[in-house]
Write a protein that holds these residues in place. Structure first.
Motif, PDB file in Angstrom:
ATOM      1  N   LEU A 189      14.998  49.506  16.826  1.00  0.00           N
ATOM      2  CA  LEU A 189      15.932  48.427  17.179  1.00  0.00           C
ATOM      3  C   LEU A 189      15.691  47.948  18.610  1.00  0.00           C
ATOM      4  O   LEU A 189      15.679  46.738  18.883  1.00  0.00           O
ATOM      5  N   VAL A 190      15.492  48.887  19.525  1.00  0.00           N
ATOM      6  CA  VAL A 190      15.206  48.521  20.913  1.00  0.00           C
ATOM      7  C   VAL A 190      13.901  47.736  21.000  1.00  0.00           C
ATOM      8  O   VAL A 190      13.794  46.733  21.716  1.00  0.00           O
ATOM      9  N   GLY A 191      12.899  48.179  20.248  1.00  0.00           N
ATOM     10  CA  GLY A 191      11.616  47.489  20.242  1.00  0.00           C
ATOM     11  C   GLY A 191      11.733  46.063  19.731  1.00  0.00           C
ATOM     12  O   GLY A 191      11.089  45.144  20.260  1.00  0.00           O
ATOM     13  N   TYR A 192      12.553  45.853  18.704  1.00  0.00           N
ATOM     14  CA  TYR A 192      12.722  44.500  18.171  1.00  0.00           C
ATOM     15  C   TYR A 192      13.441  43.597  19.169  1.00  0.00           C
ATOM     16  O   TYR A 192      13.073  42.428  19.349  1.00  0.00           O
ATOM     17  N   VAL A 193      14.455  44.137  19.839  1.00  0.00           N
ATOM     18  CA  VAL A 193      15.179  43.341  20.845  1.00  0.00           C
ATOM     19  C   VAL A 193      14.232  42.906  21.961  1.00  0.00           C
ATOM     20  O   VAL A 193      14.225  41.748  22.380  1.00  0.00           O
TER      21      VAL A 193
END
Length: 471
Positions: A189-193
């Motif tokens: 999720l952090v990577g996508y943000v």
């Protein structure tokens, strides 16, 4: 403030850096957590454990062989930032599937019939995602950075990726499986943000080279089609032919080809050792999964030490002078590692020891030093060979040479992993398979000697040509 420090404050670089960091971190966290959990908590047989570790390695390497050329073509023909966002969105999907697989295995639900196949399938998906992200992390830099910023930017990406791999590998050995499954999803999720903030990077060849006058109307110019005729398996076959031609073209340069083959042998040895570490630590050394993770860390640290050491020894000159001797030393340390492991006396309680207790065992320090010697000598061997790839080829062929090297390396690692699986299948103990890795260093030393001989022959030919031209 240095250029590198300034780049870390720039929106045109930082989001990409963060995205790549968490991508490498998550891949290694998930793969290592899966292998260590299955080896230590599911199986209780060295043969099954080694087979699982080998199969996971093959599945993680295979996409780089099959899809690298297609990924490069996609990166050249589409907006790179858009690809990054799609790929990172897919990561949320595989991370969620992986978390489900880990949960099922942890709870003992359909472990062998569903959970383990799912875990292995997700290992493959994670590698596919990294394969498609791989060409972009470097190709996008010249579009977002100034000319003088590209080199430090590349260095930061490399350093960040290395730290991420090391961090993910270490963490996987020291966290519980329930925490690992949560971390994998949160990291995705952090990577996508962070990927959402990567600036647009349209295909330069379409607009800056072929349609320079249409730059203001970029959105109206159609993208070039991929060469897959609407059929993915045709695309893979097409790219396989391209990969073969790419590799074949490097064979005309003897120095380049010998360097590529020697590098491939080195990483094949590394792949075999990585497969052996978890079952070896558990069954031969009676050590916990934290110790198996520690082995991977020591190996990585040794490569870094060897990289620095050989640069100082060669004083900036690109030469294979020390490569044959280095890999012979590597083989000697491998034999030493094997002998210490064979002499290992299990603790009287017969329990798996944590790091803090295992390190107090009489042979723990000698074994760790042998492993450090293996990887340090390996760094001495392989680093100059990488320099050959960019200094002995035409200036406009460096990227293709690196690509050819990556393809051959991946094929060699798959071959080595399959051979290790075969040895396990016929019943050879994991500790004895260390001798197979040691035997491979003999071949690597021969290749290093051939490369150094080719280097001297090329230098002599150049001197003779200069003498004739001068006289």
């Amino acid at each position: 403030m240095t250029t590198s420090t300034r780049l870390l404050h720039r929106k045109r670089f930082l989001p990409l850096m963060v995205t790549q960091f968490f991508n490498a971190f998550n891949d290694n966290l998930y793969k290592t957590a899966v292998v260590l959990f299955v080896v230590y908590a599911v199986y209780n047989d060295e043969r099954q454990e080694a087979l699982f570790s080998g199969l996971a390695s093959v599945l993680f390497i295979a996409p780089f062989v099959l899809l690298s050329a297609l990924a490069g073509q996609l990166a050249d023909t589409r907006d790179k930032a858009a690809i990054v966002r799609v790929v990172k969105l897919c990561e949320i999907g595989w991370a969620s599937l992986g978390a489900i697989g880990l949960f099922l295995a942890w709870q003992g639900i359909a472990v062998h019939s569903f959970a383990i196949p799912l875990l292995l399938f997700v290992v493959f998906l994670a590698a596919v995602q990294s394969t498609f992200l791989g060409p972009i992390k470097y190709a996008i830099l010249p579009q977002h950075l100034k000319k003088e910023e590209v080199l430090p930017g590349t260095g930061l990406i490399e350093a960040g990726t290395y730290i991420a791999i090391l961090t993910g590998t270490i963490l996987a050995g020291f966290v519980s499986v329930e925490l690992a499954m949560v971390l994998v999803v949160l990291t995705s999720l952090v990577g996508y943000v962070s990927a959402r903030f990567v600036p647009e990077a349209p295909p330069q060849s379409d607009y800056e080279m072929h349609y320079p006058l249409l730059e203001p109307y970029r959105d109206r110019v159609p993208s070039r089609p991929l060469r897959w005729l609407g059929m993915p398996f045709v695309a893979v076959a097409d790219q396989a032919v391209m990969s073969f031609k790419l590799v074949r073209n490097t064979m005309h340069n003897r120095e380049l080809w010998l360097a590529i083959v020697a590098i491939s042998f080195f990483w094949t040895i590394g792949a075999v050792l990585f497969i052996q570490f978890p079952p070896l630590a558990k069954n031969q050394l009676l050590a916990s999964k934290e110790v198996a993770s520690l082995f991977l860390v020591i190996f990585s640290i040794g490569i870094a030490i060897g990289s620095v050491g050989i640069n100082a020894l060669l004083k900036g000159k690109v030469s294979a002078r020390y490569s044959p001797a280095s890999v012979v030393v590597m083989g000697a340390f491998l034999i030493g590692f094997y002998l210490v492991a064979k002499l290992w006396i299990p603790n009287e309680a017969g329990q798996l020891l944590p790091v803090e207790a295992w390190i107090l065992e009489p042979l723990a320090i000698p074994l760790s030093l042998m492993l450090l010697g293996i990887s340090t000598a390996g760094g001495f061997f392989v680093v100059p060979l990488y320099a050959f790839l960019t200094t002995r080829c035409a200036h406009d062929a460096a990227s293709r040479t690196i690509a050819a090297n990556n393809i051959v390396n991946s094929l060699a690692m798959v071959g080595g992993s399959l051979f290790a699986i075969a040895l396990t299948t016929i019943g050879m103990p994991v500790v004895d398979q260390l001798l197979f890795a040691g035997a491979m260093t003999v071949v690597a030393a021969w290749l290093g000697w051939l490369l150094y001989k080719a280097e001297k022959d090329a230098a002599a030919a150049a001197e003779e040509l200069a003498r004739v031209a001068a006289g």
